[in-house]
Design a protein around this motif. Structure first.
Motif, PDB file in Angstrom:
ATOM      1  N   ASN A   1       0.762  -1.338  -0.160  1.00 28.84           N
ATOM      2  CA  ASN A   1       0.270   0.091  -0.239  1.00 28.84           C
ATOM      3  C   ASN A   1       0.853   1.284   0.013  1.00 28.84           C
ATOM      4  N   HIS A   2       2.170   1.138   0.410  1.00 26.88           N
ATOM      5  CA  HIS A   2       2.895   2.376   0.360  1.00 26.88           C
ATOM      6  C   HIS A   2       3.497   2.645  -0.859  1.00 26.88           C
ATOM      7  N   ASP A   3       3.112   3.779  -1.452  1.00 30.16           N
ATOM      8  CA  ASP A   3       3.498   4.071  -2.960  1.00 30.16           C
ATOM      9  C   ASP A   3       4.039   5.494  -2.697  1.00 30.16           C
ATOM     10  N   VAL A   4       5.348   5.628  -2.918  1.00 31.86           N
ATOM     11  CA  VAL A   4       6.025   6.916  -2.914  1.00 31.86           C
ATOM     12  C   VAL A   4       6.840   7.064  -4.208  1.00 31.86           C
TER      13      VAL A   4
ATOM     14  N   ASN B   1       1.583   8.701  -2.744  1.00 32.85           N
ATOM     15  CA  ASN B   1       0.411   8.298  -3.635  1.00 32.85           C
ATOM     16  C   ASN B   1      -0.453   7.156  -2.786  1.00 32.85           C
ATOM     17  N   GLY B   2       0.002   6.585  -1.832  1.00 30.87           N
ATOM     18  CA  GLY B   2      -0.616   5.634  -0.728  1.00 30.87           C
ATOM     19  C   GLY B   2      -0.071   5.411   0.287  1.00 30.87           C
ATOM     20  N   GLY B   3      -0.687   5.024   1.128  1.00 33.43           N
ATOM     21  CA  GLY B   3      -0.267   4.798   2.771  1.00 33.43           C
ATOM     22  C   GLY B   3       0.026   5.866   3.642  1.00 33.43           C
TER      23      GLY B   3
ATOM     24  N   ILE C   1      11.573   3.365   3.680  1.00 25.91           N
ATOM     25  CA  ILE C   1      10.426   3.215   2.410  1.00 25.91           C
ATOM     26  C   ILE C   1      11.331   3.201   0.936  1.00 25.91           C
ATOM     27  N   HIS C   2      11.125   2.219   0.178  1.00 23.80           N
ATOM     28  CA  HIS C   2      11.598   2.372  -1.162  1.00 23.80           C
ATOM     29  C   HIS C   2      10.890   2.899  -2.153  1.00 23.80           C
ATOM     30  N   PRO C   3      11.083   4.023  -2.879  1.00 23.28           N
ATOM     31  CA  PRO C   3       9.977   4.411  -3.801  1.00 23.28           C
ATOM     32  C   PRO C   3       9.705   3.355  -5.037  1.00 23.28           C
TER      33      PRO C   3
END
Length: 230
Positions: A144-147, A159-161, A176-178
């Motif tokens: 869910n983690h969108d960077v 963009n998310g999370g 976080i890895h993009p």
């Protein structure tokens, strides 16, 4: 009439702040001392500029009514503007998964721009992430983690999370890895910021303005970075 003069005064203040900021940025570049990295100093200056924007997007939802939180920051619409020239610059600078995996954000120190907005998450996520004794433990990246990472200024657009990322920022925990990298290193001179608007360098055409003038400030500071960008 009063509103007009208020906006005019705010605009004048922002221009003056921009001029003063760039004086400090140029002082960094012109230093002859070998005891510090000019690039790292400029990155620290970028963080100083962007921290208030990060803080506002984390706290705003708690200062207003439910479902009236500040809108999240969109790279294409807010960082630059929705203009054909800008779209071409960004679309020709975008890299995906393979290159993105070589980069990472440390939530404790790097500039990443999440926005709190969901009423339930605003309450339920508090105190849940960041330490081993919290119910969700330390921050861990999931699907869910969108960077999107924007280089060379090293800013992350979420963009998310958003809410769990906010908890990682608050607790100073996690990495976080993009999913996407937009490298503008070779595009910076195609556009410049005049204190208010984006100007296309070749045509001198006004093509829009950033949502926050600080985005323009960071753009111009980034032009001062040397070729030794890590």
């Amino acid at each position: 009439m009063c509103i007009y003069f208020y906006k005019k005064n705010i605009s004048a203040l922002k221009k003056e702040q921009f001029i003063n900021l760039m004086k400090w940025a140029n002082k960094i570049v012109n230093q002859n001392s070998c005891s510090f990295s000019k690039n790292e100093s400029l990155y620290d200056l970028i963080k100083i500029v962007m921290k208030p924007i990060q803080a506002e997007h984390i706290r705003n939802a708690y200062l207003t009514h439910e479902h009236h939180a500040i809108e999240g920051i969109n790279l294409y619409r807010d960082f630059l503007c929705s203009h054909r020239i800008v779209y071409e610059i960004l679309s020709n600078s975008t890299q995906y998964s393979n290159s993105a995996s070589h980069h990472s954000f440390k939530l404790a120190s790097d500039i990443i721009l999440p926005t709190g907005w969901h009423p339930t998450s605003l309450v339920c996520n508090l105190g849940s992430i960041g330490k081993k004794n919290r119910k969700c433990g330390e921050f861990k990246q999931d699907y869910n983690h969108d960077v999107t990472l924007v280089l060379p200024m090293k800013i992350g657009f979420v963009n998310g999370g958003n809410h769990s990322i906010i908890q990682g920022v608050l607790s100073g925990n996690g990495e976080i890895h993009p999913k996407t990298v937009v490298d503008l290193s070779n595009k910076l001179n195609e556009v410049y910021f005049n204190g208010t608007h984006w100007i296309h360098t070749t045509s001198e055409q006004i093509i829009g303005e950033p949502r926050y003038p600080e985005f323009g400030w960071v753009w111009e500071i980034s032009k001062l970075l040397t070729n030794n960008i890590e």
